[in-house]
Design an enzyme around this catalytic site. Structure first.
Site, mmCIF file in Angstrom:
data_model
loop_
_atom_site.group_PDB
_atom_site.id
_atom_site.type_symbol
_atom_site.label_atom_id
_atom_site.label_comp_id
_atom_site.label_asym_id
_atom_site.label_seq_id
_atom_site.Cartn_x
_atom_site.Cartn_y
_atom_site.Cartn_z
ATOM 1 N N ARG A 46 23.806 -37.147 31.393
ATOM 2 C CA ARG A 46 23.697 -36.311 32.599
ATOM 3 C C ARG A 46 22.746 -36.962 33.591
ATOM 4 N NH1 ARG A 46 20.117 -32.534 32.530
ATOM 5 N NH2 ARG A 46 20.695 -31.673 30.520
ATOM 6 N N TYR A 98 36.836 -28.531 56.257
ATOM 7 C CA TYR A 98 37.577 -28.354 55.015
ATOM 8 C C TYR A 98 37.361 -26.914 54.530
ATOM 9 C CZ TYR A 98 38.700 -28.818 50.074
ATOM 10 O OH TYR A 98 39.226 -28.640 48.828
ATOM 11 N N ASP A 170 30.719 -35.683 56.417
ATOM 12 C CA ASP A 170 31.765 -35.724 55.397
ATOM 13 C C ASP A 170 32.766 -36.791 55.845
ATOM 14 O OD1 ASP A 170 34.061 -35.366 53.864
ATOM 15 O OD2 ASP A 170 33.777 -33.201 53.684
ATOM 16 N N LYS A 195 39.945 -38.130 47.017
ATOM 17 C CA LYS A 195 40.925 -38.474 48.046
ATOM 18 C C LYS A 195 41.065 -39.995 48.180
ATOM 19 C CE LYS A 195 40.650 -34.007 48.360
ATOM 20 N NZ LYS A 195 39.776 -33.315 49.289
HETATM 21 C C1 LIG Z 1 38.882 -32.247 49.307
HETATM 22 C C2 LIG Z 1 37.776 -32.242 50.287
HETATM 23 C C3 LIG Z 1 36.508 -31.762 49.939
HETATM 24 C C4 LIG Z 1 36.214 -31.169 48.575
HETATM 25 O O1 LIG Z 1 36.337 -32.111 47.577
HETATM 26 P P1 LIG Z 1 36.762 -31.774 46.051
HETATM 27 O O2 LIG Z 1 36.770 -33.109 45.421
HETATM 28 O O3 LIG Z 1 38.090 -31.109 46.103
HETATM 29 O O4 LIG Z 1 35.713 -30.844 45.520
HETATM 30 C C5 LIG Z 1 35.519 -31.831 50.899
HETATM 31 N N1 LIG Z 1 35.754 -32.296 52.134
HETATM 32 C C6 LIG Z 1 36.961 -32.754 52.502
HETATM 33 C C7 LIG Z 1 37.161 -33.256 53.880
HETATM 34 C C8 LIG Z 1 38.014 -32.734 51.607
HETATM 35 O O5 LIG Z 1 39.219 -33.156 51.985
#
Ligand SMILES: *Cc1c(COP(=O)(O)O)cnc(C)c1O
Length: 395
Positions: A46, A98, A170, A195
């Site tokens: 962890r 998001y 982000d 992603k």
């Molecule tokens: C998918 C996504 C998230 C969240 O990520 P997870 O891996 O699903 O928890 C945050 N910001 C954006 C822009 C996303 O596309």
């Protein structure tokens, strides 16, 4: 060294024990210590794990930061950043976020005590005028989801720093191949590595990259104390994805531009949102801030929701699914899928209508993708009685 080289080498020295050229999956919870107080660099997974550390080093390098931290998901990464704040602190966020981020802000961190305000980040003047001296954190997503608007990271960072606020970006939609927020003045970069970083729709993961060692220390403490860490296998998959990030992003951008051009010229499409189109409101900013225009395209179908239902039902290559950034093309309906957590009135105010579809354009051949969209748009425009009315009668 250049990006493509660092993606393959940084943090990824051949294994010292065997010479294995890929970082091994250190699938272990704990590490034997040579004596009390004499660990060999790792104690408990962890806290730290060699496969995770390799991923964190590579991520920091690609984002141009000094420290990377991997999390179990993108929302866990977001949550770690928000947890740097205290109850009573003010956050200013862009208003096209998001859906899961919005849910985390509104249903977790607002009750917890953060004061959170939203302003349109693509309108620098309006956004900067919402920046007050008591703002502790600015949260940007650029390009935004699902409308693909852009925020000027350099301008916002400069103004935020004057107010003593930190800036988190982000960077999920762009990936570090297209945009590096730290180099533009941001303090923290957040990712859903689910992603583009992973890139193959086979893992859930998140990341934060920073330059300030003090920020890193706090986040590292939080990562260990709260424990939303990815397992070694998911770290290995993310590392494997990173190696081809540059190649994949180039293909995503090329295909998305072709798809956007095709949709923009199609009579069944009312409006296309893509930073690579000359009529996009931040097309010039995209040219300055990003290396390419990305793989995401949103479009408003002229026939509204009934047309959307027929369109997604007729698509063969674009799978109807949430998520994005994988090699395969996906389609989703933000209003009822990714953004369903946002109240309908708020959705409408933000321009996320019932006719809006979001495409994650994959790296298949562009000709095949366009042929698929073409036949599905023909099906979508096929009059109000095709198939749909039978379904409508039944409900
Ligand atoms: C998918 C996504 C998230 C969240 O990520 P997870 O891996 O699903 O928890 C945050 N910001 C954006 C822009 C996303 O596309």
């Amino acid at each position: 060294m250049r990006f493509e080289t660092r993606a393959i080498h940084d943090g990824q020295e051949p294994d010292p024990l065997t010479g294995a050229v890929t970082v091994p999956v250190y699938q272990t919870s704990t590490f034997r210590q040579d004596g009390i107080g004499r660990p060999r660099g790792y104690e408990y997974s962890r806290t730290d794990n060699p496969t995770r550390r390799a991923l964190e080093t590579a991520l920091a390098s690609l984002e141009g930061g000094s420290h990377g931290l991997a999390f179990a998901s993108g929302v866990a990464a977001t949550s770690a950043v928000l947890s740097l704040l205290r109850p009573g602190d003010r956050v200013l966020a862009g208003d096209d976020l998001y859906g899961g981020t919005y849910r985390l802000f509104e249903r977790h961190f607002r009750p917890w005590g953060l004061r959170i305000d939203y302003a349109p980040a693509e309108d620098s003047e309006a956004f900067l005028s919402a920046l007050t001296d008591d703002t502790r954190l600015v949260w940007l997503e650029t390009p935004t989801n699902p409308l693909l608007r852009l925020a000027d990271i350099a301008a916002v960072s400069e103004a935020a720093h004057r107010c003593g606020a930190r800036v988190a970006v982000d960077n999920t939609f762009a990936s570090p191949w297209l945009q590096r927020p730290l180099e533009l003045g941001a303090d923290l970069v957040v990712h859903s590595s689910t992603k583009y970083l992973g890139g193959h729709s086979d893992l859930i993961g998140g990341a934060v990259v920073v330059t300030d060692p003090e920020l890193h220390r706090k986040l590292k403490w939080h990562q260990n104390a709260v424990g939303a860490v990815p397992g070694p296998w998911d770290c290995w998959l993310a590392l494997r994805g990173l190696k081809t990030l540059a190649l994949r992003m180039e293909a995503h951008c090329r295909n998305a531009q072709r798809v956007a051009d095709f949709l923009a010229a199609h009579p069944a499409v009312e409006r296309v949102h893509y930073p690579g189109l000359p009529d996009h409101p931040q097309h010039a900013l995209a040219g300055r801030q990003m290396r390419g225009f990305g793989g995401m395209v949103s479009a408003e179908l002229a026939g509204g929701f009934p047309a959307v239902e027929r369109f997604v039902g007729a698509l063969r290559l674009f799978f109807l699914a949430e998520s994005l950034g994988g090699v395969e093309s996906l389609v989703c309906h933000p209003a009822r899928m990714t953004h369903a957590a946002i109240p309908p009135s708020e959705r409408r105010r933000r321009g996320i209508g019932e006719g809006l579809v979001r495409l994650s354009v994959g790296i298949e051949h562009a000709d095949d993708l366009i042929a698929d969209l073409d036949q599905a748009l023909a099906a979508a425009g096929g009059g109000p009685t095709t198939g749909r009315s039978a379904k409508g009668d039944a409900t």
